[in-house]
Write an enzyme that holds these catalytic residues in place. Structure first.
Site, PDB file in Angstrom:
ATOM      1  N   HIS A 101     -32.124 -25.744   1.945  1.00  0.00           N
ATOM      2  CA  HIS A 101     -31.133 -26.052   2.649  1.00  0.00           C
ATOM      3  C   HIS A 101     -30.670 -27.027   2.195  1.00  0.00           C
ATOM      4  O   HIS A 101     -29.500 -27.917   2.586  1.00  0.00           O
ATOM      5  CB  HIS A 101     -31.754 -26.498   3.904  1.00  0.00           C
ATOM      6  CG  HIS A 101     -32.445 -25.506   4.878  1.00  0.00           C
ATOM      7  ND1 HIS A 101     -33.630 -25.268   4.871  1.00  0.00           N
ATOM      8  CD2 HIS A 101     -32.053 -24.719   5.973  1.00  0.00           C
ATOM      9  CE1 HIS A 101     -33.979 -24.358   5.624  1.00  0.00           C
ATOM     10  NE2 HIS A 101     -32.913 -23.786   6.324  1.00  0.00           N
ATOM     11  N   GLY A 143     -27.641 -39.461  10.921  1.00  0.00           N
ATOM     12  CA  GLY A 143     -27.572 -38.140  11.619  1.00  0.00           C
ATOM     13  C   GLY A 143     -26.578 -37.354  11.104  1.00  0.00           C
ATOM     14  O   GLY A 143     -26.353 -35.959  11.026  1.00  0.00           O
ATOM     15  N   ARG A 172     -24.225 -25.950   4.563  1.00  0.00           N
ATOM     16  CA  ARG A 172     -23.893 -26.003   5.982  1.00  0.00           C
ATOM     17  C   ARG A 172     -23.253 -27.407   6.266  1.00  0.00           C
ATOM     18  O   ARG A 172     -23.228 -27.966   7.508  1.00  0.00           O
ATOM     19  CB  ARG A 172     -25.444 -26.305   6.731  1.00  0.00           C
ATOM     20  CG  ARG A 172     -25.968 -25.205   6.695  1.00  0.00           C
ATOM     21  CD  ARG A 172     -27.550 -25.112   7.704  1.00  0.00           C
ATOM     22  NE  ARG A 172     -28.133 -23.540   7.608  1.00  0.00           N
ATOM     23  CZ  ARG A 172     -28.260 -23.205   8.616  1.00  0.00           C
ATOM     24  NH1 ARG A 172     -27.956 -23.592   9.991  1.00  0.00           N
ATOM     25  NH2 ARG A 172     -28.908 -21.986   8.688  1.00  0.00           N
ATOM     26  N   ARG A 214     -34.405 -43.424   7.786  1.00  0.00           N
ATOM     27  CA  ARG A 214     -33.374 -42.847   8.788  1.00  0.00           C
ATOM     28  C   ARG A 214     -32.690 -44.014   9.206  1.00  0.00           C
ATOM     29  O   ARG A 214     -33.126 -45.126   9.640  1.00  0.00           O
ATOM     30  CB  ARG A 214     -34.036 -42.282   9.934  1.00  0.00           C
ATOM     31  CG  ARG A 214     -33.353 -41.908  11.212  1.00  0.00           C
ATOM     32  CD  ARG A 214     -33.817 -40.983  12.064  1.00  0.00           C
ATOM     33  NE  ARG A 214     -33.383 -41.259  13.640  1.00  0.00           N
ATOM     34  CZ  ARG A 214     -32.132 -41.194  13.947  1.00  0.00           C
ATOM     35  NH1 ARG A 214     -31.239 -40.891  13.078  1.00  0.00           N
ATOM     36  NH2 ARG A 214     -31.724 -41.411  15.184  1.00  0.00           N
ATOM     37  N   SER A 274     -26.553 -47.972  20.704  1.00  0.00           N
ATOM     38  CA  SER A 274     -25.123 -47.550  20.898  1.00  0.00           C
ATOM     39  C   SER A 274     -24.942 -47.352  22.494  1.00  0.00           C
ATOM     40  O   SER A 274     -23.797 -47.377  22.659  1.00  0.00           O
ATOM     41  CB  SER A 274     -24.714 -46.287  20.300  1.00  0.00           C
ATOM     42  OG  SER A 274     -25.789 -45.306  20.735  1.00  0.00           O
ATOM     43  N   ASP A 275     -25.851 -47.432  23.335  1.00  0.00           N
ATOM     44  CA  ASP A 275     -25.564 -47.497  24.610  1.00  0.00           C
ATOM     45  C   ASP A 275     -26.831 -47.933  25.178  1.00  0.00           C
ATOM     46  O   ASP A 275     -27.927 -47.897  24.930  1.00  0.00           O
ATOM     47  CB  ASP A 275     -25.216 -46.009  25.095  1.00  0.00           C
ATOM     48  CG  ASP A 275     -26.144 -44.919  24.463  1.00  0.00           C
ATOM     49  OD1 ASP A 275     -25.970 -44.490  23.345  1.00  0.00           O
ATOM     50  OD2 ASP A 275     -27.073 -44.498  25.226  1.00  0.00           O
TER      51      ASP A 275
HETATM   52  N1  HPA Z   1     -30.285 -40.333  23.882  1.00  0.00           N
HETATM   53  C1  HPA Z   1     -30.857 -39.901  22.806  1.00  0.00           C
HETATM   54  N2  HPA Z   1     -30.618 -40.123  21.553  1.00  0.00           N
HETATM   55  C2  HPA Z   1     -29.561 -40.977  21.507  1.00  0.00           C
HETATM   56  C3  HPA Z   1     -29.297 -41.815  22.782  1.00  0.00           C
HETATM   57  C4  HPA Z   1     -29.442 -41.299  24.036  1.00  0.00           C
HETATM   58  O1  HPA Z   1     -29.102 -41.659  24.991  1.00  0.00           O
HETATM   59  N3  HPA Z   1     -28.075 -42.659  22.254  1.00  0.00           N
HETATM   60  C5  HPA Z   1     -28.051 -42.613  21.133  1.00  0.00           C
HETATM   61  N4  HPA Z   1     -28.935 -41.761  20.463  1.00  0.00           N
END
Ligand code: HPA
Length: 235
Positions: free
Chosen positions: A4, A20, A43, A87, A203-204
């Protein structure tokens, strides 16, 4: 070349940073590295090798989820003699004790994933970071006076689920946040006696539905990129 990754063996550095997203790998290569060369594009999972403060480093994407990072990290460790993978990703906070943009160094990853059991017969539902990278990130953050949270996260196999809020599995195991890859990376590193760490930007915030906006995303990840690169420079 591995199945890969189509780089030549000498084209991958001993330390790899692994976001990622392939375009995030390109962003790091374009903005932070010198003497950069794209060494794999299989890919469209781009890998770039260059130097940061004269230290050779490769940046390449993992894709999403344990199966994907499992493939790329295994091939890097076994076919490119990589010694350390860090990572660098994002996570969703399960608790309002974390804020948007906080940085998390993953001490251990809990998962319902069968990856470690299937691949190596490892029992149990959690794995620790491996080798020196975790401590190196902590030391670098301290030297740079960057605030860094440390602890357990949930490496979930699913992004979408029918329930809302913190899943029982994560609650029971005191996971502060959720992502989707650390568990498989740690499994490969444990099996192959390599170093692996996972550094995340929040991020959230799941309980309040707050999110870093699309516009903020690029800038939001700069402190994590800088911390990861400075860690590499010191290793
Ligand atoms: N879920 C899984 N992975 C993530 C999330 C989530 O809400 N936010 C950022 N990576």
């Amino acid at each position: 070349m591995s199945i890969h990754i189509n780089a030549q063996p000498f084209e991958i550095a001993p330390i790899v940073l692994m976001p990622g997203d392939p375009l995030r790998a390109k962003y790091i290569a374009d903005n932070f590295l010198q003497n950069v060369k794209q060494v794999s594009g299989t890919r469209n999972i781009y890998f770039f090798t260059g130097t940061y403060k004269d230290k050779p480093v490769t940046v390449g994407a993992s894709g999403m989820g344990c199966p994907s990072i499992g493939i790329y990290s295994y091939e890097l460790f076994t076919e490119y003699n990589v010694g350390c993978i860090i990572r660098i990703g994002t996570c969703g906070a399960y608790t309002t004790g974390l804020k948007l943009f906080d940085l998390v160094n993953v001490e251990r990853a809990f998962s319902e994933s069968t990856y470690a059991q299937c691949a190596f017969g490892f029992p149990g539902d959690h794995l620790y970071h491996e080798g020196k990278a975790y401590a190196a990130i902590n030391a670098t953050a301290a030297a740079l006076k960057m605030e860094l949270k440390k602890g357990a996260v949930h490496s979930s196999d699913v992004f979408y689920r029918s329930t809302t809020g913190t899943p029982e599995f994560a609650h029971k195991n005191d996971c502060m946040a959720v992502e989707m890859e650390a568990f498989a990376l740690f499994a490969n590193a444990k099996q192959l006696k390599k170093s692996a760490a996972t550094l995340l930007t929040v991020s959230d915030i799941i309980p309040t539905h707050e999110q870093i906006s699309a516009d903020e995303r690029e800038k939001a990840l700069l402190p994590m990129m800088r911390l990861a690169l400075e860690t590499v420079a010191g290793m």
